[in-house]
Design an enzyme around this catalytic site. Sequence first.
Site, PDB file in Angstrom:
ATOM      1  N   GLU A 176       0.827  -1.212   0.000  1.00  0.00           N
ATOM      2  CA  GLU A 176       0.000   0.000   0.000  1.00  0.00           C
ATOM      3  C   GLU A 176       0.862   1.263   0.000  1.00  0.00           C
ATOM      4  O   GLU A 176       0.502   2.274  -0.612  1.00  0.00           O
ATOM      5  CB  GLU A 176      -0.959   0.001   1.199  1.00  0.00           C
ATOM      6  CG  GLU A 176      -1.898  -1.190   1.278  1.00  0.00           C
ATOM      7  CD  GLU A 176      -2.626  -1.494  -0.010  1.00  0.00           C
ATOM      8  OE1 GLU A 176      -2.925  -0.557  -0.771  1.00  0.00           O
ATOM      9  OE2 GLU A 176      -2.886  -2.688  -0.276  1.00  0.00           O
TER      10      GLU A 176
ATOM     11  N   HIS B 264       2.149   2.138  -3.395  1.00  0.00           N
ATOM     12  CA  HIS B 264       1.109   2.816  -4.177  1.00  0.00           C
ATOM     13  C   HIS B 264       1.084   4.330  -3.926  1.00  0.00           C
ATOM     14  O   HIS B 264       0.554   5.074  -4.758  1.00  0.00           O
ATOM     15  CB  HIS B 264      -0.268   2.293  -3.788  1.00  0.00           C
ATOM     16  CG  HIS B 264      -0.704   1.055  -4.512  1.00  0.00           C
ATOM     17  ND1 HIS B 264      -0.607   0.903  -5.870  1.00  0.00           N
ATOM     18  CD2 HIS B 264      -1.290  -0.079  -4.055  1.00  0.00           C
ATOM     19  CE1 HIS B 264      -1.099  -0.282  -6.211  1.00  0.00           C
ATOM     20  NE2 HIS B 264      -1.517  -0.898  -5.131  1.00  0.00           N
TER      21      HIS B 264
HETATM   22 ZN   LIG Z   1      -2.540  -2.674  -4.738  1.00  0.00          ZN
END
Ligand SMILES: [Zn+2]
Length: 869
Positions: free
Chosen positions: A326, A329
């Site tokens: 995450e 990202h």
């Molecule tokens: Zn992802």
Amino acid sequence: MAQSGRLMPFLAVLLSTSAFAATSVGPRLPGRLPPEVVPLHYDMRVDPDAARLVFSGSETITVTVLRPTRTIVMNAADLTVDKALLDGRTAPTKISFDTKAETVSFAFAQPIAPGAHRIALDFAGKIYQSAAGLFAVDYKDGSADKRMLVTQFEATDGRRFAPMWDEPGRKATFTISVATPRGQQSFSNMPIASTRPGADGKTWVSFRQTPKMSSYLLFFGQGDVERRTRMVGKTEIGVITRRGVADQGRYALDSAARLLTFYNDYFGTPYPLPKLDMVAAPGASQFFDAMENWGGILYFDKVLLVDPKATGESQRQQIFSDIAHEMAHQWFGDLVTMRWWDDLWLNEGFASWMASKATDALNPDWHVAAQTAAFAHQTGINLDAGGSTHPIVQRITAAGQVTEAFDQIAYSKGEAVIRMLEGAVGPDKFRAGIRRYIADHAYGNTVTDDLWAEISKAAGWPIKPMMDSFTLQPGVPLIKVSEPVCRGATLRFRLSQGRYGLDATSRKPLHWVVPVTWSGPGRAEADVGAAHPTAVSVPGCGSPPVINPGQLGYYRTLYSAPHFDALAARFGGLDLTDQVGLLADTMALGSGEYAPLDRYYRLIDRVSPDADPLVWRVIANHLREINGLLEGDPAQAAFQLRARGLLAPFYARVGFTPRAGEAADVSQVRETLIDTLGQLGDPQVIAAARGAVAGGLETLPAATRTAVLAVYGRNARAEEWEILHQAAKTARNPLLARSYWIALSDPGDPKLAQKTLDLVLSDEPTVPNRAAMLRFVSLEHPAMAFDWAVAHADAVNALVETSARTAFIVSLPNTSTDPAVIARVQAYADRALPADARQSVANTITSIQNRAHLRKVHSGPAAAWAAQH
Ligand SMILES: [Zn+2]
């Protein structure tokens, strides 16, 4: 249905034009909003009524109109719009909704002139009980029932929260104000800017303006929470949990701090927001564990919190890896975003690859590269080796297809081809290309070719032909290695390529540009093209080399018999990553009938009990898979006995009971062994699991809790099923409650499975637990779970988010080996699903067909192996 052929040339042209540049009007594309109106800023106010599961909102959107138009079209789903006003004075003549396209249109009497305008809207919507739009997470706090609210917008559920241009290419800034009840806190992407009193004792909490970003990254949450923070440079990292368990977020906070330092360096652009919160929601979804909302990442608690009562070693590593994914990202996806969902893999493949790289760098004792080769890499290849596979880059023209695009092709194959690319380019040049890509496209949108352009510049050679062969067409290359011949002091062999597939469709010839490497001295790589075999010479006539050392290449390797035997003879001396790679390839090539399965059994028969625990995890998983295929086969009992015998010496080394201070990989393999031996009917392990549960469910050691409960639940008798049922109903810890609901959902006894299905229709478990229970029943009883779900389709669909309904029921029977189920799946799909969302149906049908065939392939060799000794 997702397009399974090559990307059409005209689409490639469209993808590389700048459709949403603010200065010109691009073409109207299928499944997308008209391009005339460009959103710049949303100013939103939201007032949730958590008890009644509704909310009211208002927003003022600043837009640029590019050419005169009488209508403004934006996305909206399940919303009502009470009032609309253009530039503070003009009301539309008509407001109309298109429920299929999920849009709302505002028609005006006069054309709206090009230039800046403001649209003000009052609207209202629903708070859902599954993870879409604004949704409720219900849990028990002591004896009190509590409700937390959070949002989930990716891929297309922002439009359930407010009317908006809900497409990744329509980036804008957002400010949001939220009415917050007394005793609760609200949190969002950005820090709080101000608060002021509102009606009914509520407080209006306003957040600072976000950077320019895609609508699917907007986030808001509210509840009775605690927040713990730590500064890393100029960034405040936070963990937000339900009240009382903030200490369980310490591991996440430590991990995020280490990762932020790593990523700031790797990407070369520092994390751009003032804070980075990680929110632990005490719930679950059938479809995701965490979501990378910029500055406000949402996790379900089992993938963020370390509960000393419930979290084992595998889960701890999963938590680190999910945080790494995450956080990757935050740059790759949030700062730089794919222009459209066709390139979703850019987000997911890259974040998966980056998570593995960062996790490996920060936890060298976890052997991440070898674990990736053993598991994630195989997941991608196995899906890609079936007839329902599709190219990584795929055309998306409907909302239902977007959800289906989040599959193991995007994640695991995406990760694998990026790993191969980094190997081919070299890590330093690859990072240089990534740094330039992030810097050049910050706050913007890209297509796959933008990344290839930057990496090619950094590498000094054009990578596009190679990468196109892996991203624009489906399938798995097969590298065939001819029998090595010694001439003079040189070992010579030839490399040629074919295709690895499990059925006729997945074996249709395709050609790739494959960067093949091998171990040992001599020129250690070659691009193996399609036309001619590539001749290889290795100095010295010693043992033949390992092909694909480090398992960086996305292909399977088929050795000649003497070459394979030579590698098997020195198996224990190979690198760990190559040991698991050889095991996986040998099993897969046997299953695909490219080589005799006998090779696989000869290989595992010579693995030492002293081998690395990861090697035994891989073998245990293979044996469990074969055992599943043999369900009902006369040879199954003998196979189980033989498989237990093979695992016994290593299991004796590891034991049933966790030991203080032991290595992470030992703890992990114990989880696998207990679960597998339970599946294989091992009476001692089943008795040990029953004994452990009799000693007290709440005091089961966290390190083996999941595995022990799985063995107990699968072998449960009626009174044992009821023990789990009572524990699930009364547990005050949501993680423990969930573990009991799951454990009673996988019983071998069909009568008990039916009792579990009855509970899925009750309101005893929470909605997300009810969906999970149905999914777990389907693992042991796929046809039964599917038929039951079809009979109760409306109730079942109500358990999952709207966008996921095309996949949920039809995926339930995908572990079946019974071809008779296929017609029922097809009939249900034809009756109930839209024609343009059939990827999950195709995957399930392919899976059942291939498993039915694999059952035949494996039966004889398994029986022959069992008959030895
Ligand atoms: Zn992802």
